[in-house]
Scaffold this active site. Structure first.
Site, PDB file in Angstrom:
ATOM      1  N   GLU A  35     -46.108  82.536-131.841  1.00 16.94           N
ATOM      2  CA  GLU A  35     -44.775  82.927-132.328  1.00 16.94           C
ATOM      3  C   GLU A  35     -43.730  81.861-131.964  1.00 16.94           C
ATOM      4  O   GLU A  35     -42.634  82.170-131.500  1.00 16.94           O
ATOM      5  CB  GLU A  35     -44.362  84.291-131.742  1.00 16.94           C
ATOM      6  CG  GLU A  35     -45.339  85.419-132.028  1.00 16.94           C
ATOM      7  CD  GLU A  35     -45.283  85.969-133.442  1.00 16.94           C
ATOM      8  OE1 GLU A  35     -44.569  85.398-134.294  1.00 16.94           O
ATOM      9  OE2 GLU A  35     -45.972  86.975-133.694  1.00 16.94           O
TER      10      GLU A  35
ATOM     11  N   PHE B   1     -37.780  85.522-143.613  1.00 17.29           N
ATOM     12  CA  PHE B   1     -37.965  86.426-144.764  1.00 17.29           C
ATOM     13  C   PHE B   1     -37.181  85.958-145.989  1.00 17.29           C
ATOM     14  O   PHE B   1     -37.456  86.388-147.109  1.00 17.29           O
ATOM     15  CB  PHE B   1     -37.583  87.878-144.389  1.00 17.29           C
ATOM     16  CG  PHE B   1     -36.107  88.151-144.314  1.00 17.29           C
ATOM     17  CD1 PHE B   1     -35.420  88.603-145.438  1.00 17.29           C
ATOM     18  CD2 PHE B   1     -35.406  87.949-143.135  1.00 17.29           C
ATOM     19  CE1 PHE B   1     -34.058  88.852-145.384  1.00 17.29           C
ATOM     20  CE2 PHE B   1     -34.040  88.193-143.067  1.00 17.29           C
ATOM     21  CZ  PHE B   1     -33.360  88.646-144.197  1.00 17.29           C
TER      22      PHE B   1
ATOM     23  N   CYS C 154     -49.897  90.902-155.902  1.00 16.17           N
ATOM     24  CA  CYS C 154     -50.754  90.383-156.979  1.00 16.17           C
ATOM     25  C   CYS C 154     -52.103  89.834-156.515  1.00 16.17           C
ATOM     26  O   CYS C 154     -52.934  89.479-157.348  1.00 16.17           O
ATOM     27  CB  CYS C 154     -50.006  89.320-157.772  1.00 16.17           C
ATOM     28  SG  CYS C 154     -49.873  87.754-156.896  1.00 16.17           S
TER      29      CYS C 154
ATOM     30  N   SER D   4     -54.134  89.539-132.566  1.00 13.56           N
ATOM     31  CA  SER D   4     -54.028  89.368-134.016  1.00 13.56           C
ATOM     32  C   SER D   4     -54.038  90.732-134.693  1.00 13.56           C
ATOM     33  O   SER D   4     -54.393  91.733-134.078  1.00 13.56           O
ATOM     34  CB  SER D   4     -55.200  88.540-134.542  1.00 13.56           C
ATOM     35  OG  SER D   4     -56.356  89.339-134.603  1.00 13.56           O
TER      36      SER D   4
ATOM     37  N   GLY E 122     -53.110  84.885-140.561  1.00 12.22           N
ATOM     38  CA  GLY E 122     -54.189  84.603-139.611  1.00 12.22           C
ATOM     39  C   GLY E 122     -53.832  83.523-138.600  1.00 12.22           C
ATOM     40  O   GLY E 122     -54.728  82.885-138.046  1.00 12.22           O
TER      41      GLY E 122
HETATM   42  P1  ADP Z   1     -50.526  86.304-138.282  1.00 10.28           P
HETATM   43  O1  ADP Z   1     -50.593  85.886-136.830  1.00 10.28           O
HETATM   44  O2  ADP Z   1     -50.448  85.133-139.230  1.00 10.28           O
HETATM   45  O3  ADP Z   1     -49.478  87.349-138.564  1.00 10.28           O
HETATM   46  P2  ADP Z   1     -52.992  87.666-137.693  1.00 10.28           P
HETATM   47  O4  ADP Z   1     -53.926  86.627-137.176  1.00 10.28           O
HETATM   48  O5  ADP Z   1     -52.328  88.546-136.674  1.00 10.28           O
HETATM   49  O6  ADP Z   1     -51.919  86.983-138.659  1.00 10.28           O
HETATM   50  O7  ADP Z   1     -53.766  88.657-138.699  1.00 10.28           O
HETATM   51  C1  ADP Z   1     -54.563  88.211-139.761  1.00 10.28           C
HETATM   52  C2  ADP Z   1     -55.401  89.401-140.223  1.00 10.28           C
HETATM   53  O8  ADP Z   1     -54.539  90.368-140.820  1.00 10.28           O
HETATM   54  C3  ADP Z   1     -56.401  89.087-141.324  1.00 10.28           C
HETATM   55  O9  ADP Z   1     -57.612  88.576-140.827  1.00 10.28           O
HETATM   56  C4  ADP Z   1     -56.612  90.457-141.955  1.00 10.28           C
HETATM   57  O10 ADP Z   1     -57.580  91.181-141.239  1.00 10.28           O
HETATM   58  C5  ADP Z   1     -55.282  91.172-141.731  1.00 10.28           C
HETATM   59  N1  ADP Z   1     -54.435  91.344-142.928  1.00 10.28           N
HETATM   60  C6  ADP Z   1     -53.644  92.412-143.179  1.00 10.28           C
HETATM   61  N2  ADP Z   1     -52.924  92.247-144.308  1.00 10.28           N
HETATM   62  C7  ADP Z   1     -53.251  91.037-144.824  1.00 10.28           C
HETATM   63  C8  ADP Z   1     -52.839  90.271-145.978  1.00 10.28           C
HETATM   64  N3  ADP Z   1     -51.920  90.739-146.853  1.00 10.28           N
HETATM   65  N4  ADP Z   1     -53.383  89.063-146.146  1.00 10.28           N
HETATM   66  C9  ADP Z   1     -54.303  88.587-145.289  1.00 10.28           C
HETATM   67  N5  ADP Z   1     -54.724  89.250-144.191  1.00 10.28           N
HETATM   68  C10 ADP Z   1     -54.218  90.464-143.947  1.00 10.28           C
HETATM   69 ZN    ZN Z   2     -47.909  87.731-155.735  1.00 18.66          ZN
END
Ligand code: ADP
Ligand code: ZN
Length: 191
Positions: free
Chosen positions: A89, A120, A148, A57, A20
Site C-alpha cells: 500500500e 478512484f 465487462c 491479499s 493481485g
Molecule cells: P490487490 O492487492 O491488488 O488489491 P489482492 O492480491 O489483495 O489484490 O487480491 C487479488 C485477488 O482478488 C485475486 O487473486 C482474486 O482472487 C480476487 N479478486 C476479487 N475480485 C477480483 C477482480 N475483479 N479481478 C481480479 N481478481 C479479483
Molecule cells: Zn469494462
C-alpha cells in the site's frame, strides 16, 4: 526472473484494486524466505483491512508485516543484516518513502513496493508515480473488470452503489462505500 546480485534495487508492483498486488508481493517475500534472506515488510497503519500485523491479499494469503505511520520509521527496523524490504500500500506513505527506497537500494537492499498507481479518479496516486520513475523493475498488473470482464486498470469508487463524484469527500458519514475493478471504458467518475 533474474535480478542483480551485486547491488540493491527497487521493484514496484502496481495496478488497480483486486489486481493481485498483495498476492504478488507475498509471493516474492515467500520466495525470499525460502532463500533464507533477511526480510522486513511494512504497511501503513491506516490499512487494517483484515489484520493489523500482516499483509493479507483478497484471496487470503498473508505474510507478517510491521504497521508504521510515517515512512522514516522504516529505519528503526533496518540493520546491516537486512537484505529485503517489502512495502505494501505504498501509495499511502508520505513522499519521503521515495528517498528511503533509494537510500535502501543504495545500501544494497532489494526493495519491493506494491501499491495503487491511480486513485478512484484515475489520477496518479501519492508517491507511486515518482517511485516508478526511480525503480529498476516495474510490473503493472490488471484485475478483471466487474462490468465487462476485460482487463481492469482502474479502481471504481461506489457510494451507495452509484459511481462516486470527482469531489466526493474521502469519508462520507452514513454512506456505504465500496470499490470494484473496472476497465477504462467502464470506469465512471461523475463531475
Ligand atoms: P490487490 O492487492 O491488488 O488489491 P489482492 O492480491 O489483495 O489484490 O487480491 C487479488 C485477488 O482478488 C485475486 O487473486 C482474486 O482472487 C480476487 N479478486 C476479487 N475480485 C477480483 C477482480 N475483479 N479481478 C481480479 N481478481 C479479483
Ligand atoms: Zn469494462
Amino acid at each position: 526472473m533474474y535480478r542483480p546480485v551485486n547491488h540493491g534495487y527497487i521493484e514496484v508492483v502496481i495496478g488497480p484494486m483486486y489486481s493481485g498486488k498483495s498476492e504478488e508481493l507475498i509471493r516474492r517475500i515467500k520466495r525470499a524466505e525460502i532463500a533464507k534472506q533477511n526480510i522486513v515488510v511494512f504497511k501503513p497503519r491506516i490499512d487494517d483491512r483484515y489484520s493489523k500485523e500482516d499483509v493479507v491479499s483478497h484471496s487470503g494469503d498473508s505474510v507478517g508485516a510491521i504497521p508504521i505511520n510515517k515512512a522514516n520509521e522504516i529505519y528503526n527496523y533496518i540493520d546491516e543484516k537486512t537484505q529485503v524490504v517489502g512495502i505494501d500500500e505504498v501509495q499511502f506513505f508520505d513522499e519521503e518513502i521515495i528517498n528511503i527506497a533509494i537510500n535502501l537500494a543504495d545500501k544494497g537492499i532489494r526493495v519491493i513496493a506494491a501499491g495503487l498507481d491511480m486513485d478512484f479518479k484515475g489520477e496518479p496516486f501519492g508517491p507511486t508515480p515518482k517511485l516508478l520513475a526511480v525503480a529498476e523493475f516495474v510490473d503493472k498488473i490488471q484485475a478483471i473488470c466487474s462490468v465487462c470482464g476485460q482487463p481492469a486498470t482502474r479502481s471504481q469508487r461506489l457510494i451507495n452503489g452509484e459511481p462516486a463524484r470527482y469531489d466526493d469527500p474521502i469519508i462520507q458519514v452514513g454512506a456505504v462505500e465500496s470499490y470494484e475493478a473496472r476497465c477504462r471504458k467502464c470506469h465512471v467518475v461523475y463531475r
